[in-house]
Design a protein around this motif. Structure first.
Motif, PDB file in Angstrom:
ATOM      1  N   LYS A   1      -3.804  -1.375   1.186  1.00 18.59           N
ATOM      2  CA  LYS A   1      -5.146  -1.100   0.668  1.00 18.59           C
ATOM      3  C   LYS A   1      -5.527  -2.142  -0.393  1.00 18.59           C
ATOM      4  N   TYR A   2      -4.584  -2.486  -1.255  1.00 15.68           N
ATOM      5  CA  TYR A   2      -4.836  -3.502  -2.287  1.00 15.68           C
ATOM      6  C   TYR A   2      -5.158  -4.852  -1.648  1.00 15.68           C
ATOM      7  N   ILE A   3      -4.380  -5.263  -0.646  1.00 18.83           N
ATOM      8  CA  ILE A   3      -4.605  -6.547   0.014  1.00 18.83           C
ATOM      9  C   ILE A   3      -5.974  -6.590   0.676  1.00 18.83           C
ATOM     10  N   ILE A   4      -6.373  -5.514   1.290  1.00 16.85           N
ATOM     11  CA  ILE A   4      -7.671  -5.462   1.975  1.00 16.85           C
ATOM     12  C   ILE A   4      -8.830  -5.455   0.976  1.00 16.85           C
ATOM     13  N   ASN A   5      -8.723  -4.673  -0.098  1.00 15.41           N
ATOM     14  CA  ASN A   5      -9.843  -4.482  -1.026  1.00 15.41           C
ATOM     15  C   ASN A   5      -9.927  -5.508  -2.154  1.00 15.41           C
ATOM     16  N   ASN A   6      -8.830  -6.140  -2.535  1.00 19.99           N
ATOM     17  CA  ASN A   6      -8.820  -7.007  -3.708  1.00 19.99           C
ATOM     18  C   ASN A   6      -9.754  -8.218  -3.598  1.00 19.99           C
ATOM     19  N   PRO A   7      -9.817  -8.955  -2.472  1.00 16.43           N
ATOM     20  CA  PRO A   7     -10.708 -10.129  -2.427  1.00 16.43           C
ATOM     21  C   PRO A   7     -12.169  -9.811  -2.741  1.00 16.43           C
ATOM     22  N   GLY A   8     -12.623  -8.619  -2.440  1.00 20.01           N
ATOM     23  CA  GLY A   8     -13.999  -8.232  -2.746  1.00 20.01           C
ATOM     24  C   GLY A   8     -14.282  -8.147  -4.235  1.00 20.01           C
TER      25      GLY A   8
ATOM     26  N   LYS B   1       4.162   5.373   1.727  1.00 23.66           N
ATOM     27  CA  LYS B   1       3.153   5.460   0.674  1.00 23.66           C
ATOM     28  C   LYS B   1       2.986   4.100  -0.015  1.00 23.66           C
ATOM     29  N   SER B   2       4.108   3.459  -0.328  1.00 25.27           N
ATOM     30  CA  SER B   2       4.067   2.127  -0.940  1.00 25.27           C
ATOM     31  C   SER B   2       3.385   1.134  -0.002  1.00 25.27           C
ATOM     32  N   PHE B   3       3.728   1.172   1.284  1.00 27.96           N
ATOM     33  CA  PHE B   3       3.100   0.289   2.271  1.00 27.96           C
ATOM     34  C   PHE B   3       1.593   0.514   2.318  1.00 27.96           C
ATOM     35  N   TYR B   4       1.165   1.772   2.336  1.00 27.79           N
ATOM     36  CA  TYR B   4      -0.256   2.097   2.374  1.00 27.79           C
ATOM     37  C   TYR B   4      -0.975   1.562   1.135  1.00 27.79           C
TER      38      TYR B   4
END
Length: 80
Positions: free
Chosen positions: A62-69, A55-58
């Motif tokens: 998700k944060y790493i993928i979505n944050n730059p946007g 769950k922590s990994f997920y």
């Protein structure tokens, strides 16, 4: 090597632990980066986190993928 009255670390000498390895890496990167860009600096307020379950990994992935946007809406964002 150490003064006789120096406080002893209960875990022994701390020259070969992960923190000292990372410290040495950052020193090397900083020296080389400042030859290219004298204003180089590490990101302030960096926070690391140990991933302990799926769950922590997920959530972190998700944060790493979505944050730059989200960066363009930030007041400190600069296009380089």
């Amino acid at each position: 090597m150490y003064p006789k009255n120096a406080p002893k670390n209960q875990f022994g000498p701390q020259s070969q632990n992960l923190a000292s390895i990372i410290r040495g890496f950052k020193i090397g990167v900083t020296k080389n980066a400042r030859q290219i860009n004298p204003h180089f600096a590490w990101q302030p307020r960096y926070h690391d986190h140990i991933i302990r379950n799926e769950k922590s990994f997920y959530n972190i992935s998700k944060y790493i993928i979505n944050n730059p946007g989200k960066w363009t809406g930030e007041k400190f964002y600069q296009m380089t």
